[in-house]
Design a protein around this motif. Structure first.
Motif, short mmCIF file in Angstrom:
data_model
loop_
_atom_site.label_atom_id
_atom_site.label_comp_id
_atom_site.label_asym_id
_atom_site.label_seq_id
_atom_site.Cartn_x
_atom_site.Cartn_y
_atom_site.Cartn_z
N THR A 173 31.54 33.00 42.39
CA THR A 173 31.06 34.38 42.34
C THR A 173 31.86 35.21 41.35
OG1 THR A 173 30.24 34.28 44.62
CG2 THR A 173 30.71 36.47 43.71
N VAL B 135 28.11 39.27 45.67
CA VAL B 135 29.22 39.91 46.36
C VAL B 135 28.88 40.16 47.82
CG1 VAL B 135 30.62 42.00 46.42
CG2 VAL B 135 30.12 40.93 44.23
N GLY C 40 31.62 41.45 50.39
CA GLY C 40 32.37 42.32 49.50
C GLY C 40 31.57 43.54 49.09
N SER D 172 42.47 39.91 49.81
CA SER D 172 41.21 40.11 49.10
C SER D 172 41.45 39.91 47.61
CB SER D 172 40.64 41.51 49.35
OG SER D 172 41.52 42.49 48.85
N ILE E 236 36.27 41.31 47.03
CA ILE E 236 35.77 40.27 47.93
C ILE E 236 36.89 39.86 48.88
CG2 ILE E 236 34.73 37.97 48.09
CD1 ILE E 236 33.76 38.33 45.23
N TYR F 42 29.43 37.34 50.41
CA TYR F 42 30.78 37.09 50.93
C TYR F 42 31.39 38.34 51.57
CZ TYR F 42 30.63 32.60 48.57
OH TYR F 42 30.28 31.33 48.19
N VAL G 36 33.54 31.51 46.38
CA VAL G 36 34.12 32.78 45.96
C VAL G 36 34.53 32.71 44.50
CG1 VAL G 36 36.01 34.41 46.34
CG2 VAL G 36 34.86 33.35 48.29
#
Length: 397
Positions: free
Chosen positions: A303, A364, A369, A334, A387, A367, A300
């Motif tokens: 990303t 995105v 999102g 989030s 996300i 994950y 994450v």
């Protein structure tokens, strides 16, 4: 309903042309009925029969065009028997000339026009009808020539338009196929890149677990507490590795990718260095963090780093004299990352595909999102991604 009717007419040309021929006969019948009885050239039934005979080639104009041309030329003997020409005869010659010009190649269309109208010219020149029109053969010849030319020219124009439309449709289809191919290639390339980077993260986790396991084994007897902490770290790292492995299998890295380094990929900690590089390149950037950052998966963090990197790179290329803002918001389980600038934004480029936007969307989506990009109402460009953050140590089903 209209599309169904067009499809039906396209697959049944004989039925459609037969109805056309019947319509011509009906029009001729109306003219005969409107003519006073004493001025009619003959019996109504006989005139109607000759009209049907002269209109019959129209029914064959698409299913059997050359026999239709021959049958139409053969009807030139009807005026010699009747002393006058039925109305449907002249219309049939015009319709056949147009049909051959609109649906046949140039040579075939020209040959059909010659076969149809040269006999007509000979008839009106050598044996013109008496008492029909008080004009000379030259006038009749010129009139027929003009009629044939107009029908032929309209038919060729229709065929040229049809061919042009088909060429444009084919070009559009090829362009759409190329665009789709480029988009699929961009997605595939970005997925391989994501897979390679996730592979790097997993490789780093595995190497860390190996080092911790070696250390725990060496101090297990003389320092059990330290060994227990190392084993707990190995447990958390192994669960994170399982999550990244699961996502790695989703993007299916190819065998052609180069071997990965064991160094970790950049994350949130690398954003400051990235922003500093962009500032040195000439784009003033401000970083704002709302909320308290908590532990998160390295995938994450990677990303988020790549989104900020791509957005700032695009702003540096397209924004011109502008400023940029990078905002990270941690709330409600989030992470929201927003990169905005005050520049003019990227210009339209219909023949190019934004691989960077494709890459951000793929990352995105990996994950779970959402990503939104586009111009800002007050000017500039905005990249926003949200996300969900999974608790570290939990392996999803």
């Amino acid at each position: 309903m209209t599309d169904r009717l067009r499809a039906w007419a396209r697959h049944r040309p004989l039925a459609v042309d037969g109805c056309f021929a019947v319509a011509l006969v009906l029009v001729d019948l109306v003219f005969l009925l409107l003519t006073p009885r004493e001025l009619r050239p003959g019996q109504l039934s006989a005139e109607l029969g000759w009209s049907v005979l002269c209109a019959a080639p129209v029914a064959l104009r698409r299913v059997a065009p050359w026999p239709a041309v021959g049958a139409a030329v053969a009807t030139l003997g009807v005026p010699a028997l009747l002393g006058h020409a039925p109305t449907t005869q002249g219309v049939t010659f015009v319709v056949l000339t147009y049909t051959m010009a609109a649906h046949r190649p140039l040579r075939a269309a020209t040959l059909a026009a010659v076969l149809l109208w040269v006999p007509v010219a000979l008839v009106v020149t050598v044996a013109p009808l008496d008492g029909v029109l008080d004009v000379g053969p030259a006038y009749l010849l010129l009139n027929n020539l003009l009629t044939a030319s107009v029908a032929y020219a309209v038919g060729r124009a229709v065929q040229a338009r049809r061919q042009s439309t088909q060429a444009l449709r084919e070009r559009a289809r090829v362009a759409e196929a190329n665009q789709r191919s480029l988009a699929e290639r961009a997605v595939a390339d970005e997925r391989r890149r994501i897979a390679r980077e996730l592979h790097d993260v997993v490789a780093h986790h595995v190497s860390v677990m190996g080092v911790l396991a070696t250390g725990a084994r060496r101090v297990l007897r003389r320092d059990p507490d330290t060994a227990d902490e190392a084993i707990a770290t190995i447990e958390e790292t192994s669960r994170a590795t399982l999550r990244e492995m699961r996502r790695l299998l989703d993007v299916l890295r190819t065998d052609a990718e180069p071997a990965a380094d064991l160094a970790p990929q950049p994350g949130l900690a690398g954003i400051e260095a990235l922003v500093e590089q962009v500032r040195e390149a000439g784009l003033p950037v401000t970083v704002r963090v709302d909320g308290r950052p908590g532990p998160m998966e390295e995938g994450v963090a990677l990303t988020v780093y790549r989104i900020v990197q791509e957005a700032l790179t695009n702003a540096l290329k397209h924004a011109g004299a502008a400023t940029a803002l990078v905002r990270l918001t941690f709330a409600d389980g989030s992470l929201a990352v927003e990169v905005t600038d005050t520049g003019r934004g990227p210009g339209p480029a219909p023949d190019r595909i934004g691989h960077g936007l494709v890459g951000m969307r793929e990352r995105v989506a990996l994950y779970g999102g959402v990503l939104r990009t586009g111009p800002r109402p007050g000017g500039g460009f905005r990249v926003y991604a949200r996300i969900p953050l999974e608790p570290v140590g939990v392996v999803p089903a």
